[in-house]
Scaffold this motif. Structure first.
Motif, mmCIF file in Angstrom:
data_model
loop_
_atom_site.group_PDB
_atom_site.id
_atom_site.type_symbol
_atom_site.label_atom_id
_atom_site.label_comp_id
_atom_site.label_asym_id
_atom_site.label_seq_id
_atom_site.Cartn_x
_atom_site.Cartn_y
_atom_site.Cartn_z
ATOM 1 N N LYS A 1 -72.696 49.962 60.891
ATOM 2 C CA LYS A 1 -74.091 49.926 60.418
ATOM 3 C C LYS A 1 -74.653 51.334 60.294
ATOM 4 N N LYS A 2 -74.372 52.185 61.297
ATOM 5 C CA LYS A 2 -74.864 53.561 61.241
ATOM 6 C C LYS A 2 -74.237 54.316 60.072
ATOM 7 N N MET A 3 -72.944 54.106 59.856
ATOM 8 C CA MET A 3 -72.260 54.786 58.751
ATOM 9 C C MET A 3 -72.809 54.328 57.401
ATOM 10 N N SER A 4 -73.079 53.034 57.280
ATOM 11 C CA SER A 4 -73.636 52.515 56.022
ATOM 12 C C SER A 4 -75.015 53.088 55.766
ATOM 13 N N ALA A 5 -75.834 53.197 56.822
ATOM 14 C CA ALA A 5 -77.169 53.765 56.659
ATOM 15 C C ALA A 5 -77.088 55.239 56.269
ATOM 16 N N GLU A 6 -76.128 55.957 56.837
ATOM 17 C CA GLU A 6 -75.949 57.372 56.501
ATOM 18 C C GLU A 6 -75.542 57.544 55.041
ATOM 19 N N ILE A 7 -74.615 56.726 54.578
ATOM 20 C CA ILE A 7 -74.179 56.803 53.180
ATOM 21 C C ILE A 7 -75.313 56.394 52.240
ATOM 22 N N GLU A 8 -76.085 55.388 52.633
ATOM 23 C CA GLU A 8 -77.197 54.959 51.772
ATOM 24 C C GLU A 8 -78.269 56.043 51.677
ATOM 25 N N ARG A 9 -78.520 56.765 52.778
ATOM 26 C CA ARG A 9 -79.470 57.873 52.717
ATOM 27 C C ARG A 9 -78.951 58.978 51.799
ATOM 28 N N GLU A 10 -77.644 59.211 51.829
ATOM 29 C CA GLU A 10 -77.064 60.285 51.047
ATOM 30 C C GLU A 10 -76.960 59.929 49.565
ATOM 31 N N LEU A 11 -76.514 58.720 49.254
ATOM 32 C CA LEU A 11 -76.236 58.346 47.866
ATOM 33 C C LEU A 11 -77.274 57.420 47.249
ATOM 34 N N GLY A 12 -78.158 56.864 48.050
ATOM 35 C CA GLY A 12 -79.125 55.913 47.538
ATOM 36 C C GLY A 12 -78.598 54.496 47.685
ATOM 37 N N PRO A 13 -79.395 53.520 47.290
ATOM 38 C CA PRO A 13 -78.962 52.126 47.440
ATOM 39 C C PRO A 13 -77.768 51.822 46.538
ATOM 40 N N PRO A 14 -76.955 50.850 46.940
ATOM 41 C CA PRO A 14 -75.785 50.510 46.114
ATOM 42 C C PRO A 14 -76.221 49.924 44.773
ATOM 43 N N ARG A 15 -75.439 50.215 43.755
ATOM 44 C CA ARG A 15 -75.727 49.721 42.402
ATOM 45 C C ARG A 15 -74.600 48.791 41.971
ATOM 46 N N LEU B 1 -59.942 40.871 77.127
ATOM 47 C CA LEU B 1 -60.857 40.093 76.278
ATOM 48 C C LEU B 1 -62.249 40.725 76.236
ATOM 49 N N LEU B 2 -62.742 41.167 77.392
ATOM 50 C CA LEU B 2 -64.053 41.830 77.405
ATOM 51 C C LEU B 2 -64.000 43.156 76.630
ATOM 52 N N GLY B 3 -62.952 43.921 76.829
ATOM 53 C CA GLY B 3 -62.815 45.179 76.098
ATOM 54 C C GLY B 3 -62.732 44.961 74.603
ATOM 55 N N PHE B 4 -62.017 43.919 74.194
ATOM 56 C CA PHE B 4 -61.917 43.611 72.769
ATOM 57 C C PHE B 4 -63.273 43.195 72.209
ATOM 58 N N GLY B 5 -63.991 42.363 72.943
ATOM 59 C CA GLY B 5 -65.317 41.934 72.482
ATOM 60 C C GLY B 5 -66.289 43.094 72.387
ATOM 61 N N ILE B 6 -66.281 43.959 73.388
ATOM 62 C CA ILE B 6 -67.179 45.114 73.362
ATOM 63 C C ILE B 6 -66.785 46.074 72.248
ATOM 64 N N SER B 7 -65.495 46.254 72.022
ATOM 65 C CA SER B 7 -65.076 47.163 70.952
ATOM 66 C C SER B 7 -65.452 46.625 69.577
ATOM 67 N N ILE B 8 -65.408 45.308 69.394
ATOM 68 C CA ILE B 8 -65.856 44.720 68.126
ATOM 69 C C ILE B 8 -67.351 44.974 67.933
ATOM 70 N N TRP B 9 -68.120 44.769 68.995
ATOM 71 C CA TRP B 9 -69.567 44.997 68.912
ATOM 72 C C TRP B 9 -69.856 46.465 68.586
ATOM 73 N N MET B 10 -69.143 47.383 69.260
ATOM 74 C CA MET B 10 -69.353 48.810 69.014
ATOM 75 C C MET B 10 -68.928 49.200 67.595
ATOM 76 N N ALA B 11 -67.869 48.597 67.083
ATOM 77 C CA ALA B 11 -67.420 48.896 65.722
ATOM 78 C C ALA B 11 -68.451 48.429 64.697
ATOM 79 N N VAL B 12 -69.052 47.280 64.939
ATOM 80 C CA VAL B 12 -70.085 46.781 64.020
ATOM 81 C C VAL B 12 -71.297 47.701 64.037
ATOM 82 N N GLN B 13 -71.703 48.151 65.229
ATOM 83 C CA GLN B 13 -72.835 49.064 65.320
ATOM 84 C C GLN B 13 -72.521 50.400 64.637
ATOM 85 N N SER B 14 -71.311 50.904 64.822
ATOM 86 C CA SER B 14 -70.911 52.156 64.168
ATOM 87 C C SER B 14 -70.888 51.992 62.652
#
Length: 116
Positions: free
Chosen positions: A93-107, A78-91
């Motif tokens: 967010k980073k991926m979305s920020a990277e794509i937004e820097r590359e392509l600009g804001p979503p249209r 249960l702890l591993g699952f909770g931590i993995s969900i938190w880490m996936a959400v953080q990852s």
């Protein structure tokens, strides 16, 4: 401008070759966003499964050391699952920020008049 000893056909071939070379230098190959999206998906899957299995391993180790047979593994999973969900959400967010820097804001998509 062609030289005096150069025929018109040779001048056209020369110009065509130079135009082709210029087009090859200036054309950009489109980026393969499908492969990038696939790699993001596999990265998130790895984070989710990795956290789950690490929690399972720690829980099993606690079970062996402490002798509390099923509870260490249950809490570890249960702890591993909770931590993995938190880490996936953080990852994500980073991926979305990277794509937004590359392509600009979503249209928004243009309105579809064929829905009627």
């Amino acid at each position: 401008m062609p030289h005096s000893d150069e025929t018109r056909d040779e001048a056209l071939r020369n110009l065509s070759a130079r135009a082709g070379a210029l087009a090859a230098r200036t054309s950009q190959t489109p980026e393969d966003y499908g492969a990038k999206a696939g790699s993001y998906g596999y990265r998130l899957l790895g984070v989710l499964l990795g956290g789950l299995f690490v929690g399972l391993g720690f829980g099993a180790a606690v079970d062996v050391v402490a002798g509390i047979r099923p509870w260490g593994m249950i809490v570890g999973v249960l702890l591993g699952f909770g931590i993995s969900i938190w880490m996936a959400v953080q990852s994500a967010k980073k991926m979305s920020a990277e794509i937004e820097r590359e392509l600009g804001p979503p249209r928004d998509l243009p309105p579809d008049d064929e829905d009627d």
